[in-house]
Design an enzyme around this catalytic site. Structure first.
Site, PDB file in Angstrom:
ATOM      1  N   GLY A 292       0.845  -1.194   0.000  1.00  0.00           N
ATOM      2  CA  GLY A 292       0.000   0.000   0.000  1.00  0.00           C
ATOM      3  C   GLY A 292       0.877   1.240   0.000  1.00  0.00           C
ATOM      4  O   GLY A 292       0.630   2.212  -0.713  1.00  0.00           O
ATOM      5  N   ALA A 293       1.925   1.185   0.830  1.00  0.00           N
ATOM      6  CA  ALA A 293       2.857   2.296   0.949  1.00  0.00           C
ATOM      7  C   ALA A 293       4.115   1.806   1.651  1.00  0.00           C
ATOM      8  O   ALA A 293       4.102   0.747   2.270  1.00  0.00           O
ATOM      9  CB  ALA A 293       2.232   3.428   1.759  1.00  0.00           C
ATOM     10  N   GLU A 295       7.596   3.163   4.013  1.00  0.00           N
ATOM     11  CA  GLU A 295       8.039   4.277   4.850  1.00  0.00           C
ATOM     12  C   GLU A 295       9.486   4.725   4.641  1.00  0.00           C
ATOM     13  O   GLU A 295      10.087   5.272   5.578  1.00  0.00           O
ATOM     14  CB  GLU A 295       7.878   3.858   6.312  1.00  0.00           C
ATOM     15  CG  GLU A 295       8.853   2.759   6.813  1.00  0.00           C
ATOM     16  CD  GLU A 295       8.298   1.341   6.721  1.00  0.00           C
ATOM     17  OE1 GLU A 295       7.429   1.100   5.855  1.00  0.00           O
ATOM     18  OE2 GLU A 295       8.748   0.493   7.493  1.00  0.00           O
ATOM     19  N   ASN A 296      10.080   4.545   3.456  1.00  0.00           N
ATOM     20  CA  ASN A 296      11.465   4.974   3.239  1.00  0.00           C
ATOM     21  C   ASN A 296      11.697   6.316   3.926  1.00  0.00           C
ATOM     22  O   ASN A 296      10.891   7.235   3.780  1.00  0.00           O
ATOM     23  CB  ASN A 296      11.740   5.137   1.748  1.00  0.00           C
ATOM     24  CG  ASN A 296      11.176   4.004   0.943  1.00  0.00           C
ATOM     25  OD1 ASN A 296      11.583   2.877   1.105  1.00  0.00           O
ATOM     26  ND2 ASN A 296      10.183   4.303   0.115  1.00  0.00           N
ATOM     27  N   HIS A 328       0.201   6.125   9.174  1.00  0.00           N
ATOM     28  CA  HIS A 328       0.983   4.905   9.413  1.00  0.00           C
ATOM     29  C   HIS A 328       2.448   5.101   9.001  1.00  0.00           C
ATOM     30  O   HIS A 328       3.365   4.873   9.791  1.00  0.00           O
ATOM     31  CB  HIS A 328       0.341   3.765   8.606  1.00  0.00           C
ATOM     32  CG  HIS A 328       1.039   2.455   8.725  1.00  0.00           C
ATOM     33  ND1 HIS A 328       0.539   1.407   9.467  1.00  0.00           N
ATOM     34  CD2 HIS A 328       2.198   1.991   8.192  1.00  0.00           C
ATOM     35  CE1 HIS A 328       1.352   0.377   9.390  1.00  0.00           C
ATOM     36  NE2 HIS A 328       2.373   0.703   8.609  1.00  0.00           N
ATOM     37  N   GLU A 329       2.640   5.557   7.782  1.00  0.00           N
ATOM     38  CA  GLU A 329       4.017   5.648   7.275  1.00  0.00           C
ATOM     39  C   GLU A 329       4.809   6.750   7.990  1.00  0.00           C
ATOM     40  O   GLU A 329       6.011   6.605   8.206  1.00  0.00           O
ATOM     41  CB  GLU A 329       4.026   5.891   5.758  1.00  0.00           C
ATOM     42  CG  GLU A 329       3.250   4.858   4.931  1.00  0.00           C
ATOM     43  CD  GLU A 329       3.617   3.405   5.221  1.00  0.00           C
ATOM     44  OE1 GLU A 329       4.725   3.143   5.725  1.00  0.00           O
ATOM     45  OE2 GLU A 329       2.769   2.525   4.949  1.00  0.00           O
TER      46      GLU A 329
HETATM   47  N1  BES Z   1       6.520  -1.370   5.757  1.00  0.00           N
HETATM   48  C1  BES Z   1       5.275  -1.533   5.123  1.00  0.00           C
HETATM   49  C2  BES Z   1       5.372  -1.808   3.652  1.00  0.00           C
HETATM   50  C3  BES Z   1       5.680  -3.232   3.297  1.00  0.00           C
HETATM   51  C4  BES Z   1       4.698  -4.178   3.373  1.00  0.00           C
HETATM   52  C5  BES Z   1       6.926  -3.580   2.854  1.00  0.00           C
HETATM   53  C6  BES Z   1       4.992  -5.481   3.034  1.00  0.00           C
HETATM   54  C7  BES Z   1       7.221  -4.871   2.521  1.00  0.00           C
HETATM   55  C8  BES Z   1       6.243  -5.833   2.607  1.00  0.00           C
HETATM   56  C9  BES Z   1       4.413  -0.288   5.310  1.00  0.00           C
HETATM   57  O1  BES Z   1       4.703   0.456   6.429  1.00  0.00           O
HETATM   58  C10 BES Z   1       3.005  -0.776   5.487  1.00  0.00           C
HETATM   59  O2  BES Z   1       2.739  -1.355   6.487  1.00  0.00           O
HETATM   60  N2  BES Z   1       2.146  -0.550   4.502  1.00  0.00           N
HETATM   61  C11 BES Z   1       0.798  -1.043   4.529  1.00  0.00           C
HETATM   62  C12 BES Z   1      -0.191   0.076   4.597  1.00  0.00           C
HETATM   63  C13 BES Z   1      -0.565   0.398   5.994  1.00  0.00           C
HETATM   64  C14 BES Z   1      -1.463   1.571   6.103  1.00  0.00           C
HETATM   65  C15 BES Z   1      -1.187  -0.758   6.736  1.00  0.00           C
HETATM   66  C16 BES Z   1       0.554  -1.847   3.279  1.00  0.00           C
HETATM   67  O3  BES Z   1       1.366  -1.731   2.375  1.00  0.00           O
HETATM   68  O4  BES Z   1      -0.415  -2.579   3.231  1.00  0.00           O
HETATM   69 ZN    ZN Z   2       4.067  -0.268   8.210  1.00  0.00          ZN
END
Ligand code: BES
Ligand code: ZN
EC number: 3.4.11.14
Length: 895
Positions: A292-293, A295-296, A328-329
């Site tokens: 979804g996103a 956090e770089n 979140h990010e």
């Molecule tokens: N660190 C994650 C992104 C991620 C997810 C990287 C899976 C590698 C594998 C990011 O902070 C995150 O949790 N993104 C969520 C969105 C959030 C609002 C729950 C996502 O991508 O679903």
């Molecule tokens: Zn996350």
């Protein structure tokens, strides 16, 4: 000097044709030369496909990476030069690093001084891949309709090694000096601000963009983006430069996220009492994006739908989603980036914490969203559903190989993690919790920490036994079912409580039932919003006396549905609570929790499903969106189950009966003074009624759809999903063609996704096949294929079978598209979980035995378990449900 033009083709040959090399790079140096250690051989260390896994040796570690990358946006290759200042802690003739799918051209190491430091130089080439991981290409169309590519990164969890050789573990932190050589008309971004931009000597079309040195950080948080973007900009109250980068021509759509980000940064600064450590933060929408996103640090990447809001064409739920994802990010910028987990075992700490505090942040920015109630239905109940399975796992789980790391980005790390932190926050109280957070972030800033470290800080801040309580929640899987019965003793109420592990398949059998330390709150009808008593249940059984409770008062456990447990009341206690649903004297989140507990008790066979249907009918006066949303979700699960029977139509009648009164109260058009939650509720209810075939809703949906398509009256964004769903489900090939046309014309990804998600509602076999083919076509972004196929599987009985067949027939392409990764788990879950016949569990298991998907192994086991549970549920309760529905039809209940 950059490498000769021949190099990329060499890289490509290796990348496209060769088998994937093992992800370790072993640089061997001769020990003979005293001053300058020369590389005498370079090899890729043999590493078995899976276990045993070893972490990198600690004898050599990076201090600073000086990294220059030159992506070719036409050829899809990149050249890289790395100069890493390294510290040799122990004499060695080898340096072991991570490296995957890149081709090393030269490598050397030169010691400097006597302190054991030196410089490692590596030149390499790689491919800008199309797998949405590492350094990859993302396709976009310019406003004039030309197809182009951006170069972007996604490194978490273990893919920085695909962009440059590195020590790719979260605890091996270093600083980074990054520069990018890019076409001069492109935007180039990285974690830090630009400090220099100069013409590139060898090519007048290129510039070299240099970024400021980063603080010490983990490799998985490094990022760079090269492409064409517009942006909007502001400065937050605490002086940070915030920008939202959007596709060209869509800067307006970045304004909402910009506002949220500018409010969020000072909120976290105050909450943690630690300033945001970088001078800028960019939020950027990336067209092809797996998660979804991400956090770089200083350069957060988002799917377009998680960042862009168009005032006219975005619906309320998108707004809310953008706010949550931004919240979140940005939380990770502190919790995760400044203080990082020591190893992936503690991933939950990152994700669970961010998934909790995103709600705190959105509640601060948008109190009108009543977001904490939504937490219960979105995260808490979802986590409990998964965690009741025998194939769940503890929050803290030891992981090694990258596929095991991918596997834990699941509802246990996110939603159970967030739920137990919410329970902990409630147990500690906000003041001490904040104090503990500040102690933790200050003590471990720029370093790494483990779960115990957070407990220690919170224990110091609160004086409560945090580690002892929390270990029972994070180190063992599952959660308790608290059984409670009551007895009136003069003016007091005596409660007898007992705890046992809750299992989706019924009561826990076996000895040594796990035990939890459970913070329990108890409320009564005297003040439904206030805990009359708080206890910590630290034994299997406990008696509690509530003073001065009159015989006619109800008593309820788990005020606010905060404790991570389910409750089973004695019949007498339950009986006394039910009027509180009808007259709304129970608070909304308590009504929701009660209904959800009963539903899962029924699924587990502890109570009968008919009892729950009766409780559902008590929600006639319900005004709350989230309560409806949870109820609707459970009715959806029941509908899917009963689609295996020949009385599916009867349950649709039940759905119509339950939802009609609220549908009538709401009507189709917003009334003056309505807000966010009314809009969400209207969409939910009309969608539910339309799907179930409610005549008046269907007619009105068709009328409005026609006007929309003819351009007479454009549907408001909040009504589009329910209308699209309704007309498609009850439509024909022409309706599907119109929808596909709307999809093609849509300029916003949000609208495309909205359509993609409902296509599976179509019922005719030929049309279902057409939708499945569409899912894999160029029209659908690779990350969205999953929701189209998932939509088909969830859309109808025939769709379920067709989607499963489609996955089997196209397995290679699908697996290859996501290269393992978490999207494949999501696809499998969405596609097979609805089956309710024993033999399907065997079929699914057998298929994945011959078509392994390592990162989805646990998901597959969970799906098979769910199929068996569905089958058992159906056998157990189908007949009595049918009888109840028939009897109800014969003599409808009087409201
Ligand atoms: N660190 C994650 C992104 C991620 C997810 C990287 C899976 C590698 C594998 C990011 O902070 C995150 O949790 N993104 C969520 C969105 C959030 C609002 C729950 C996502 O991508 O679903
Ligand atoms: Zn996350």
């Amino acid at each position: 000097m950059w490498l000769a033009a021949a190099a990329p083709s060499l890289a490509r040959r290796l990348l496209f044709l060769g088998p994937p090399p093992p992800p370790l790079l072993l640089l061997l140096f001769s020990r003979s030369s005293r001053r300058r250690r020369r590389l005498h051989s370079l090899g890729l260390a043999a590493m078995p496909e899976k276990r045993p896994f070893e972490r990198l040796p600690a004898d050599v570690s990076p201090i600073n990476y000086s990294l220059c990358l030159k992506p070719d946006l036409l050829d899809f290759t990149f050249e890289g030069k790395l100069e890493a200042a390294a510290q040799v802690r122990q004499a060695t003739n080898q340096i072991v690093m991570n490296c995957a799918d890149i081709d090393i051209i030269t490598a050397s190491y030169a010691p400097e001084g006597d302190e054991g430091t030196g410089t490692l130089k590596i030149d390499f080439v790689g491919e800008l891949n199309d797998k949405m991981k590492g350094f990859y290409r993302s396709k976009y169309t310019t406003p004039s309709g030309e197809v182009r590519y951006a170069a972007v990164t996604q490194f978490e969890a273990t893919d920085a090694r695909r962009a440059f050789p590195c020590w790719d573990e979260p605890a091996i932190k270093a600083t980074f000096d990054i520069s990018l050589v890019v076409p001069k008309d492109r935007v180039a971004l990285s974690n830090m601000n630009v400090i220099d931009r100069k013409p590139y000597p060898d090519d007048e079309n290129l510039v070299e963009v240099k970024f400021a040195r980063t603080p010490v950080m983990s490799t998985y948080l490094v990022a760079f983006v090269v492409g064409e973007y517009d942006f909007v900009e502001t400065r937050s109250k605490d002086g940070v430069c915030v920008r939202v980068y959007t596709p060209v021509g869509k800067a307006e759509q970045g304004k909402f996220a910009l506002e949220v980000a500018a409010k969020t940064l000072p909120f976290y600064k105050d909450y943690f009492n630690v300033p945001y450590p970088l001078p800028k933060i960019d939020l950027i929408a990336i067209a092809d994006f797996a998660a979804g996103a991400m956090e770089n640090w200083g350069l957060v990447t988002y799917r377009e739908t998680a960042l862009l809001i168009d005032p006219k064409n975005s619906c309320s739920s998108s707004r809310q989603w953008v706010a949550l994802v931004v919240g979140h990010e940005l939380a990770h910028q502190w919790f995760g980036n400044l203080v990082t987990m020591e190893w992936w075992t503690h991933l939950w700490l990152n994700e669970g914490f961010a998934s909790w505090i995103e709600y705190l942040c959105v509640d601060h920015c948008f109190p009108e969203y009543d977001i904490w109630t939504q937490f219960v239905s979105a995260d808490y109940t979802r986590a409990q559903e998964l965690d009741a399975l025998d194939n769940s796992h503890p929050i803290e789980v030891s992981v090694g190989h990258p596929s095991e790391v991918d596997e834990i980005f699941d509802a246990i790390s996110y939603s159970k993690g967030a739920s137990v932190i919410r329970m902990l926050h409630d147990y500690i109280g906000d003041k001490d919790f904040k104090k503990g957070m500040n102690m933790y972030l200050t003590k471990f800033q720029q370093k790494n920490a483990a779960t115990e470290d957070l407990w220690e800080s919170l224990e110091n801040a609160s004086g409560k036994p945090i580690a002892a309580v929390m270990n029972t929640w994070t180190k063992q899987m599952g959660f308790p079912l608290i059984y409670v019965e009551a007895e009136q003793v003069e003016d007091d109420r005596l409660l007898r409580l007992s705890q046992k592990k809750f299992c989706a398949g019924g009561s826990y059998v076996g000895e040594d039932c796990p035990q939890w330390m459970v913070p329990i709150t108890i409320s009564t009808s005297e003040d439904p919003n206030q805990a009359k008593l708080k206890i910590l249940m630290d034994k299997p059984e406990m008696n509690v006396v509530l003073k001065n409770v009159k015989p006619d008062q109800w008593v309820k456990l788990n005020l606010g549905t905060v404790g991570f447990y389910r409750t089973q009341y004695s019949s007498a206690m339950l009986e006394s609570l039910l009027p509180g649903i009808r007259d709304l004297s129970l608070p909304p989140v308590d009504r929701l929790g009660l209904q959800n507990d009963l539903f899962s008790l029924a699924r587990a066979g502890i109570i009968s499903t008919v009892e729950v249907l009766k409780v559902m009918e008590a929600f006639v006066n319900e005004p709350n969106y989230t309560v409806w949303s949870d109820l609707s979700c459970n009715l959806g699960i029941l509908s899917t189950l009963l689609s295996h029977t020949d009385f599916y139509e009867e349950i649709q009648e039940f759905v119509k009966d339950v939802f009609s009164p609220i549908g009538e109260r709401l009507g189709w058009d917003p009334k003056p003074g309505e807000g966010h939650l009314d809009a969400l509720l209207r969409g939910l209810v009309l969608g539910k009624l339309g799907k179930a075939g409610h005549k008046a809703t269907l007619e009105e949906a068709r009328r409005r759809f026609k006007d929309h398509v003819e351009g007479k009256q454009i549907l408001s964004a909040d009504l589009r999903s329910p209308v699209y769903l309704t007309v498609l489900k009850h439509g024909d090939g022409t309706t599907l063609d119109i929808m596909l046309k709307l999809h093609k014309q849509a300029d916003m990804q949000e609208e495309k996704n909205r359509i993609e998600r409902v296509l599976g509602a179509t019922l005719l076999p030929d049309l279902i096949q057409k939708v499945l083919t569409f899912a894999l076509s160029e029209e659908v972004r690779p990350q969205d294929t999953v929701s189209v196929i998932g939509g088909v599987a969830g859309g109808s009985k025939h769709g379920r079978k067709a989607a499963w067949k489609f996955i089997k027939d196209n397995w290679e392409e699908l697996y290859n598209r996501y290269q393992g990764g978490f999207l494949i788990s999501r696809l499998i879950k969405l596609s097979v979980e609805g089956f309710a016949v024993d033999k399907m569990a065997g079929e699914v298991k057998a298929f994945f035995e011959s078509h392994p998907a390592p990162s989805a192994e646990r998901t597959i086991q969970q799906c098979c378990e769910n199929i068996l549970l569905n089958a058992a549920w159906l056998k157990r309760d189908a007949e009595s449900i049918h009888q109840y529905l028939l009897q109800r039809k014969a003599s409808p209940p009087t409201v």
